[in-house]
Structures are given as C-alpha cells and as structure tokens.
Scaffold this motif. Structure first.
Motif, PDB file in Angstrom:
ATOM      1  N   PRO A  27       0.831  -1.218   0.000  1.00 59.67           N
ATOM      2  CA  PRO A  27       0.000   0.000   0.000  1.00 59.67           C
ATOM      3  C   PRO A  27       0.865   1.266   0.000  1.00 59.67           C
ATOM      4  O   PRO A  27       2.085   1.185   0.188  1.00 59.67           O
ATOM      5  CB  PRO A  27      -0.770  -0.115   1.319  1.00 59.67           C
ATOM      6  CG  PRO A  27       0.184  -0.838   2.212  1.00 59.67           C
ATOM      7  CD  PRO A  27       0.913  -1.828   1.325  1.00 59.67           C
ATOM      8  N   PRO A  28       0.241   2.415  -0.183  1.00 60.44           N
ATOM      9  CA  PRO A  28       0.989   3.670  -0.018  1.00 60.44           C
ATOM     10  C   PRO A  28       1.536   3.753   1.406  1.00 60.44           C
ATOM     11  O   PRO A  28       0.981   3.172   2.337  1.00 60.44           O
ATOM     12  CB  PRO A  28      -0.056   4.759  -0.252  1.00 60.44           C
ATOM     13  CG  PRO A  28      -1.171   4.088  -0.980  1.00 60.44           C
ATOM     14  CD  PRO A  28      -1.152   2.645  -0.552  1.00 60.44           C
ATOM     15  N   TYR A  29       2.625   4.499   1.553  1.00 57.03           N
ATOM     16  CA  TYR A  29       3.225   4.679   2.868  1.00 57.03           C
ATOM     17  C   TYR A  29       2.215   5.372   3.791  1.00 57.03           C
ATOM     18  O   TYR A  29       1.463   6.242   3.353  1.00 57.03           O
ATOM     19  CB  TYR A  29       4.503   5.523   2.745  1.00 57.03           C
ATOM     20  CG  TYR A  29       5.467   5.299   3.865  1.00 57.03           C
ATOM     21  CD1 TYR A  29       6.294   4.186   3.895  1.00 57.03           C
ATOM     22  CD2 TYR A  29       5.553   6.198   4.917  1.00 57.03           C
ATOM     23  CE1 TYR A  29       7.189   3.967   4.934  1.00 57.03           C
ATOM     24  CE2 TYR A  29       6.450   5.994   5.968  1.00 57.03           C
ATOM     25  CZ  TYR A  29       7.254   4.868   5.961  1.00 57.03           C
ATOM     26  OH  TYR A  29       8.130   4.657   6.997  1.00 57.03           O
ATOM     27  N   ASP A  34      -4.024   8.988   9.155  1.00 56.57           N
ATOM     28  CA  ASP A  34      -4.761   7.737   8.955  1.00 56.57           C
ATOM     29  C   ASP A  34      -4.447   6.667   9.993  1.00 56.57           C
ATOM     30  O   ASP A  34      -4.940   5.553   9.896  1.00 56.57           O
ATOM     31  CB  ASP A  34      -4.452   7.183   7.560  1.00 56.57           C
ATOM     32  CG  ASP A  34      -4.914   8.125   6.463  1.00 56.57           C
ATOM     33  OD1 ASP A  34      -6.031   8.656   6.566  1.00 56.57           O
ATOM     34  OD2 ASP A  34      -4.130   8.336   5.509  1.00 56.57           O
ATOM     35  N   LEU A  35      -3.620   6.992  10.972  1.00 57.09           N
ATOM     36  CA  LEU A  35      -3.224   6.004  11.968  1.00 57.09           C
ATOM     37  C   LEU A  35      -4.269   5.865  13.069  1.00 57.09           C
ATOM     38  O   LEU A  35      -4.711   6.851  13.639  1.00 57.09           O
ATOM     39  CB  LEU A  35      -1.867   6.380  12.572  1.00 57.09           C
ATOM     40  CG  LEU A  35      -0.699   6.428  11.599  1.00 57.09           C
ATOM     41  CD1 LEU A  35       0.583   6.801  12.328  1.00 57.09           C
ATOM     42  CD2 LEU A  35      -0.536   5.122  10.843  1.00 57.09           C
ATOM     43  N   ASP A  51      -2.629   1.571  10.040  1.00 58.12           N
ATOM     44  CA  ASP A  51      -2.968   2.552   9.015  1.00 58.12           C
ATOM     45  C   ASP A  51      -4.320   2.167   8.416  1.00 58.12           C
ATOM     46  O   ASP A  51      -4.450   1.112   7.775  1.00 58.12           O
ATOM     47  CB  ASP A  51      -1.880   2.564   7.936  1.00 58.12           C
ATOM     48  CG  ASP A  51      -2.225   3.446   6.748  1.00 58.12           C
ATOM     49  OD1 ASP A  51      -2.993   4.408   6.913  1.00 58.12           O
ATOM     50  OD2 ASP A  51      -1.712   3.168   5.654  1.00 58.12           O
ATOM     51  N   ALA A  52      -5.331   2.988   8.627  1.00 64.86           N
ATOM     52  CA  ALA A  52      -6.695   2.689   8.187  1.00 64.86           C
ATOM     53  C   ALA A  52      -6.773   2.489   6.672  1.00 64.86           C
ATOM     54  O   ALA A  52      -7.526   1.630   6.195  1.00 64.86           O
ATOM     55  CB  ALA A  52      -7.652   3.801   8.622  1.00 64.86           C
ATOM     56  N   ARG A  53      -6.003   3.246   5.908  1.00 69.19           N
ATOM     57  CA  ARG A  53      -6.051   3.121   4.442  1.00 69.19           C
ATOM     58  C   ARG A  53      -5.517   1.783   3.949  1.00 69.19           C
ATOM     59  O   ARG A  53      -5.879   1.334   2.862  1.00 69.19           O
ATOM     60  CB  ARG A  53      -5.244   4.226   3.763  1.00 69.19           C
ATOM     61  CG  ARG A  53      -5.826   5.604   3.877  1.00 69.19           C
ATOM     62  CD  ARG A  53      -5.028   6.623   3.074  1.00 69.19           C
ATOM     63  NE  ARG A  53      -3.585   6.496   3.326  1.00 69.19           N
ATOM     64  CZ  ARG A  53      -2.644   6.797   2.444  1.00 69.19           C
ATOM     65  NH1 ARG A  53      -2.960   7.234   1.255  1.00 69.19           N
ATOM     66  NH2 ARG A  53      -1.370   6.669   2.764  1.00 69.19           N
ATOM     67  N   SER A  54      -4.650   1.159   4.715  1.00 71.54           N
ATOM     68  CA  SER A  54      -4.023  -0.084   4.258  1.00 71.54           C
ATOM     69  C   SER A  54      -4.813  -1.334   4.634  1.00 71.54           C
ATOM     70  O   SER A  54      -4.552  -2.412   4.098  1.00 71.54           O
ATOM     71  CB  SER A  54      -2.617  -0.199   4.854  1.00 71.54           C
ATOM     72  OG  SER A  54      -2.695  -0.423   6.257  1.00 71.54           O
ATOM     73  N   THR A  66      -0.934  -2.062   7.492  1.00 65.67           N
ATOM     74  CA  THR A  66       0.357  -1.480   7.844  1.00 65.67           C
ATOM     75  C   THR A  66       0.354  -1.227   9.340  1.00 65.67           C
ATOM     76  O   THR A  66      -0.595  -0.650   9.877  1.00 65.67           O
ATOM     77  CB  THR A  66       0.596  -0.158   7.083  1.00 65.67           C
ATOM     78  OG1 THR A  66       0.620  -0.449   5.679  1.00 65.67           O
ATOM     79  CG2 THR A  66       1.916   0.479   7.481  1.00 65.67           C
ATOM     80  N   LEU A  67       1.400  -1.683  10.007  1.00 65.08           N
ATOM     81  CA  LEU A  67       1.563  -1.514  11.445  1.00 65.08           C
ATOM     82  C   LEU A  67       2.653  -0.474  11.693  1.00 65.08           C
ATOM     83  O   LEU A  67       3.726  -0.545  11.100  1.00 65.08           O
ATOM     84  CB  LEU A  67       1.966  -2.835  12.094  1.00 65.08           C
ATOM     85  CG  LEU A  67       2.236  -2.800  13.589  1.00 65.08           C
ATOM     86  CD1 LEU A  67       0.932  -2.634  14.365  1.00 65.08           C
ATOM     87  CD2 LEU A  67       2.936  -4.068  14.030  1.00 65.08           C
ATOM     88  N   VAL A  68       2.349   0.489  12.546  1.00 65.26           N
ATOM     89  CA  VAL A  68       3.331   1.493  12.947  1.00 65.26           C
ATOM     90  C   VAL A  68       3.541   1.336  14.447  1.00 65.26           C
ATOM     91  O   VAL A  68       2.576   1.326  15.209  1.00 65.26           O
ATOM     92  CB  VAL A  68       2.854   2.921  12.608  1.00 65.26           C
ATOM     93  CG1 VAL A  68       3.849   3.966  13.121  1.00 65.26           C
ATOM     94  CG2 VAL A  68       2.629   3.068  11.108  1.00 65.26           C
ATOM     95  N   LEU A  69       4.807   1.203  14.846  1.00 60.93           N
ATOM     96  CA  LEU A  69       5.157   1.084  16.256  1.00 60.93           C
ATOM     97  C   LEU A  69       6.037   2.276  16.607  1.00 60.93           C
ATOM     98  O   LEU A  69       7.044   2.518  15.952  1.00 60.93           O
ATOM     99  CB  LEU A  69       5.917  -0.218  16.505  1.00 60.93           C
ATOM    100  CG  LEU A  69       6.391  -0.429  17.936  1.00 60.93           C
ATOM    101  CD1 LEU A  69       6.232  -1.877  18.319  1.00 60.93           C
ATOM    102  CD2 LEU A  69       7.823   0.009  18.115  1.00 60.93           C
ATOM    103  N   ARG A  70       5.616   3.019  17.611  1.00 58.17           N
ATOM    104  CA  ARG A  70       6.425   4.126  18.117  1.00 58.17           C
ATOM    105  C   ARG A  70       6.906   3.734  19.503  1.00 58.17           C
ATOM    106  O   ARG A  70       6.124   3.642  20.445  1.00 58.17           O
ATOM    107  CB  ARG A  70       5.609   5.414  18.143  1.00 58.17           C
ATOM    108  CG  ARG A  70       5.285   5.873  16.727  1.00 58.17           C
ATOM    109  CD  ARG A  70       4.828   7.289  16.648  1.00 58.17           C
ATOM    110  NE  ARG A  70       4.680   7.665  15.246  1.00 58.17           N
ATOM    111  CZ  ARG A  70       3.605   8.211  14.735  1.00 58.17           C
ATOM    112  NH1 ARG A  70       2.574   8.508  15.499  1.00 58.17           N
ATOM    113  NH2 ARG A  70       3.570   8.513  13.451  1.00 58.17           N
TER     114      ARG A  70
END
Length: 157
Positions: A27-29, A34-35, A51-54, A66-70
């Motif tokens: 998907p797009p980055y 969108d998180l 990421d809701a779009r993914s 897409t998973l983002v971990l901070r």
C-alpha cells in the motif's frame, strides 16, 4: 462408478483444495492522519497503530495492514503485514523506511501468533481483539476499524 458419483466427487474435491495465498500489493506509505491506535494502553510505553487506508481482507482470507510502532525512546518502525485468521499466523510483507519507501521482506514466511508475555504481543492483540473472530476475518474493514476505535478509546481512558 456412476456418473452422478463422479460429479459429486469432483464437487467434494473442489472444497478440499489447499489454501493458496494471493499476491500482496504494497500500500501507499502511511500518513499520520490515517493512523488508528490500539494496544495495551497505559501499561506499555510503546504505542501501536494500524494505518486505516491499508487495512484489507483478501480473497484468500488474509487481513493485510500497515503496522506502525512508536517506541518509548522515539524510534518508529513501519511494516506491511498479514494475519491469516484461520490458522492464527502472521507474516511480514515489507518494511518501511523513514524516507517513505518500502523494501520487500526477505524470504517472508507465515509464523504462529502466540501470547508471549503479560502485555500480549501486538499480533495476538490484532488477531484476538480486532481483526478475527472464530478463526475468520471480522465481517468488513469498516467493522474492524470500529473495533479498533471503540476498544482503543476504552483502553486509553
């Protein structure tokens, strides 16, 4: 063998074909807007986002996102992944780089999702609380997003 039995056997065999994964499209980055946060809430210093779009469900029954971990120290990791609800497995498809491009995962393989620690792994949380029900994907992406939003609100209050 009677002709009607051959047809029945063919139909029966049709339902027992081995599972086949479709090709995952990167998907797009992700964009910050969108998180959608999820996770253990105040018990963890790390913050997790989808990421809701993914978010999607493929014809193969795999939920991809897409998973983002901070991390507490400020580091961010981004990965495009899939969860196969039927077998409780997870797979990495690609890793995101800070400049906004993807690199496909080397030799991606399905691995069993376990409940590793008291805070539960992020993959187990996604599997059990948000994306899957009774070894099937939640009915729709919209419902998955509602589950993420509703549960994260109650967890972070």
């Amino acid at each position: 063998m009677l002709p009607e039995w051959r047809e029945w056997d063919a139909e029966f065999d049709e339902g027992s074909k081995p599972w086949k994964e479709i090709e995952a499209k990167i998907p797009p980055y992700p964009r910050n807007a969108d998180l959608v946060p999820f996770g253990p809430g105040g018990g963890s210093a790390h913050r997790y986002y989808v990421d809701a779009r993914s978010l999607s469900v493929g014809e193969d029954g795999v939920v991809r996102y897409t998973l983002v971990l901070r991390a507490a120290g400020g580091a961010t990791s981004v990965s495009f992944e899939g969860i196969r609800c039927e077998s409780r497995e997870q797979k990495y498809y690609a890793v995101g780089h800070p400049d906004g491009h993807w690199v496909r995962a080397r030799d991606p393989k399905w691995s069993r999702i376990g409940q590793q620690d008291a805070n539960r792994s992020r993959h187990y949380m996604l599997y059990s609380d948000y994306l899957c029900v009774d070894k099937l994907p939640v009915r729709s992406v919209r419902e998955m997003l509602q589950r993420l939003t509703t549960r994260q609100t109650s967890m972070f209050d």
